[in-house]
Design a protein around this motif. Structure first.
Motif, mmCIF file in Angstrom:
data_model
loop_
_atom_site.group_PDB
_atom_site.id
_atom_site.type_symbol
_atom_site.label_atom_id
_atom_site.label_comp_id
_atom_site.label_asym_id
_atom_site.label_seq_id
_atom_site.Cartn_x
_atom_site.Cartn_y
_atom_site.Cartn_z
ATOM 1 N N ARG A 49 0.820 -1.073 0.196
ATOM 2 C CA ARG A 49 -0.126 -0.019 -0.003
ATOM 3 C C ARG A 49 0.602 1.094 -0.128
ATOM 4 N N ILE A 50 0.416 2.249 -0.897
ATOM 5 C CA ILE A 50 1.256 3.546 -0.902
ATOM 6 C C ILE A 50 0.160 4.620 -0.649
ATOM 7 N N LEU A 51 0.388 5.593 0.030
ATOM 8 C CA LEU A 51 -0.596 6.636 0.575
ATOM 9 C C LEU A 51 0.402 7.865 0.236
ATOM 10 N N VAL A 52 -0.481 8.784 -0.453
ATOM 11 C CA VAL A 52 0.182 9.943 -0.709
ATOM 12 C C VAL A 52 -0.663 11.111 -0.452
ATOM 13 N N GLN A 53 -0.385 12.052 0.325
ATOM 14 C CA GLN A 53 -1.339 13.267 0.461
ATOM 15 C C GLN A 53 -0.823 14.332 -0.382
ATOM 16 N N THR A 54 -1.672 15.305 -0.723
ATOM 17 C CA THR A 54 -1.267 16.235 -1.592
ATOM 18 C C THR A 54 -2.084 17.591 -1.221
ATOM 19 N N LYS A 55 -1.480 18.774 -0.998
ATOM 20 C CA LYS A 55 -2.325 20.187 -0.822
ATOM 21 C C LYS A 55 -2.461 20.579 -2.211
ATOM 22 N N ILE A 56 -3.766 20.990 -2.355
ATOM 23 C CA ILE A 56 -4.078 21.707 -3.735
ATOM 24 C C ILE A 56 -4.638 22.995 -3.276
ATOM 25 N N THR A 57 -4.133 24.277 -3.895
ATOM 26 C CA THR A 57 -4.502 25.491 -3.867
ATOM 27 C C THR A 57 -5.138 26.045 -5.145
ATOM 28 N N CYS A 58 -6.450 26.310 -5.098
ATOM 29 C CA CYS A 58 -7.228 27.017 -6.265
ATOM 30 C C CYS A 58 -7.877 28.351 -5.869
ATOM 31 N N ARG A 59 -7.156 29.295 -6.362
ATOM 32 C CA ARG A 59 -7.582 30.606 -5.819
ATOM 33 C C ARG A 59 -7.801 30.668 -4.356
ATOM 34 N N SER A 60 -9.147 30.909 -3.924
ATOM 35 C CA SER A 60 -9.094 31.185 -2.370
ATOM 36 C C SER A 60 -9.729 29.813 -1.877
ATOM 37 N N GLN A 61 -9.521 28.753 -2.666
ATOM 38 C CA GLN A 61 -9.922 27.122 -2.091
ATOM 39 C C GLN A 61 -8.555 26.543 -1.614
ATOM 40 N N VAL A 62 -8.560 25.740 -0.545
ATOM 41 C CA VAL A 62 -7.523 24.883 -0.343
ATOM 42 C C VAL A 62 -8.135 23.309 -0.037
ATOM 43 N N TYR A 119 -2.723 3.625 -3.147
ATOM 44 C CA TYR A 119 -2.693 2.909 -4.237
ATOM 45 C C TYR A 119 -2.265 1.364 -3.505
ATOM 46 N N GLU A 120 -3.328 0.507 -3.780
ATOM 47 C CA GLU A 120 -3.274 -0.881 -3.007
ATOM 48 C C GLU A 120 -3.310 -2.049 -4.067
ATOM 49 N N SER A 121 -2.341 -2.906 -3.999
ATOM 50 C CA SER A 121 -2.167 -4.152 -4.759
ATOM 51 C C SER A 121 -3.439 -4.903 -4.273
ATOM 52 N N CYS A 122 -4.014 -5.384 -5.525
ATOM 53 C CA CYS A 122 -5.336 -6.379 -5.182
ATOM 54 C C CYS A 122 -5.087 -7.282 -6.686
ATOM 55 N N GLY A 123 -6.071 -8.471 -6.621
ATOM 56 C CA GLY A 123 -5.986 -9.530 -7.469
ATOM 57 C C GLY A 123 -6.279 -9.035 -8.722
ATOM 58 N N ASP A 124 -6.882 -8.019 -9.029
ATOM 59 C CA ASP A 124 -7.305 -7.566 -10.479
ATOM 60 C C ASP A 124 -6.303 -6.365 -10.834
ATOM 61 N N GLY A 125 -5.368 -5.963 -10.037
ATOM 62 C CA GLY A 125 -4.218 -4.816 -10.480
ATOM 63 C C GLY A 125 -4.120 -4.302 -9.411
ATOM 64 N N VAL A 126 -4.016 -2.662 -9.540
ATOM 65 C CA VAL A 126 -3.884 -1.701 -8.444
ATOM 66 C C VAL A 126 -5.195 -1.038 -8.162
ATOM 67 N N LEU A 127 -5.526 -1.051 -6.930
ATOM 68 C CA LEU A 127 -6.942 -0.260 -6.696
ATOM 69 C C LEU A 127 -6.321 1.172 -6.292
ATOM 70 N N LEU A 128 -6.907 1.997 -6.948
ATOM 71 C CA LEU A 128 -6.581 3.622 -6.746
ATOM 72 C C LEU A 128 -7.882 4.097 -5.918
ATOM 73 N N THR A 129 -7.741 4.704 -4.712
ATOM 74 C CA THR A 129 -8.863 5.403 -4.088
ATOM 75 C C THR A 129 -8.099 6.867 -3.765
ATOM 76 N N SER A 130 -8.891 7.679 -4.517
ATOM 77 C CA SER A 130 -8.580 9.106 -4.088
ATOM 78 C C SER A 130 -10.022 9.942 -3.387
ATOM 79 N N ARG A 131 -9.290 10.592 -2.455
ATOM 80 C CA ARG A 131 -10.222 11.424 -1.730
ATOM 81 C C ARG A 131 -10.058 12.844 -1.404
#
Length: 199
Positions: free
Chosen positions: A10-23, A30-42
């Motif tokens: 499992r790999i976890l990546v946290q990113t800060k995104i700034t868009c004008r006045s919104q943050v 990214y997690e290994s699974c039987g069908d490939g790599v499961l990507l969960t983005s929140r």
């Protein structure tokens, strides 16, 4: 990037995104699974208010990946204009996924997609929706490059860019018609999630 954590399969990546006045805080797992790599983005808003135009993930492939197969709407479709298209399996090229507008702009979105495969004739990359369908966009240039294009002669192929979106707001803009209706907008203060299996 705020932090990256690698643990077992499992790999976890946290990113800060700034868009004008919104943050925003975006957490990708990214997690290994039987069908490939499961990507969960929140996505979580930490500052600001207003509408969120789109939330998704973009992947760049080499220009040679021109062949596309997907199961979803068979033509350009957005939240407030999707019913004129049907859901079916489609085979096409990357060039056929964008509209030939005189001034290049966001185009070619496909709603209600269950999966997509992009191939160079030998290698196939596939993306499969988990829990609910995604919206699909494939272009021969990036969205950032698209911002600087004034005419069709400015369109230059720099790769194959696959964008999977949890959502994209409706196309009403107020520039050539009424603004996007409330039911086709997304509040940036809500949390959003996109899940897909990459193979």
């Amino acid at each position: 990037i705020l932090k990256t954590v690698v643990a077992n399969s499992r790999i976890l990546v946290q990113t800060k995104i700034t868009c004008r006045s919104q943050v925003f805080l975006c957490t990708d797992t990214y997690e290994s699974c039987g069908d490939g790599v499961l990507l969960t983005s929140r996505l979580h808003c930490t500052k600001g208010s207003g509408d969120l135009p789109r939330f998704g993930k973009a992947f760049r492939l080499e220009e040679s990946f021109r062949d596309v197969q997907y199961f979803g709407r068979n033509g350009e479709s957005y939240r407030d204009m999707a019913e004129h298209t049907q859901v079916e399996q489609v085979s096409c090229t990357v060039g056929e996924m964008v509209e030939p507008n005189i001034r290049p702009q966001e185009s070619g979105n496909r709603m209600d997609c269950s999966w997509v495969k992009v191939s160079d004739g030998e290698t196939v990359f596939s993306f499969t929706a988990v829990d609910k369908p995604f919206e699909l966009g494939i272009k021969p240039y990036s969205d950032r490059e698209l911002l600087h294009m004034k005419h069709r002669e400015d369109e230059v192929t720099t790769g194959t860019y696959v964008t999977l979106s949890a959502f994209q707001m409706g196309i009403g803009t107020g520039s050539c018609g009424p603004a996007t209706r409330a039911e086709y907008r997304f509040d940036c203060r809500q949390d959003y999630e996109l899940k897909t299996i990459i193979r």
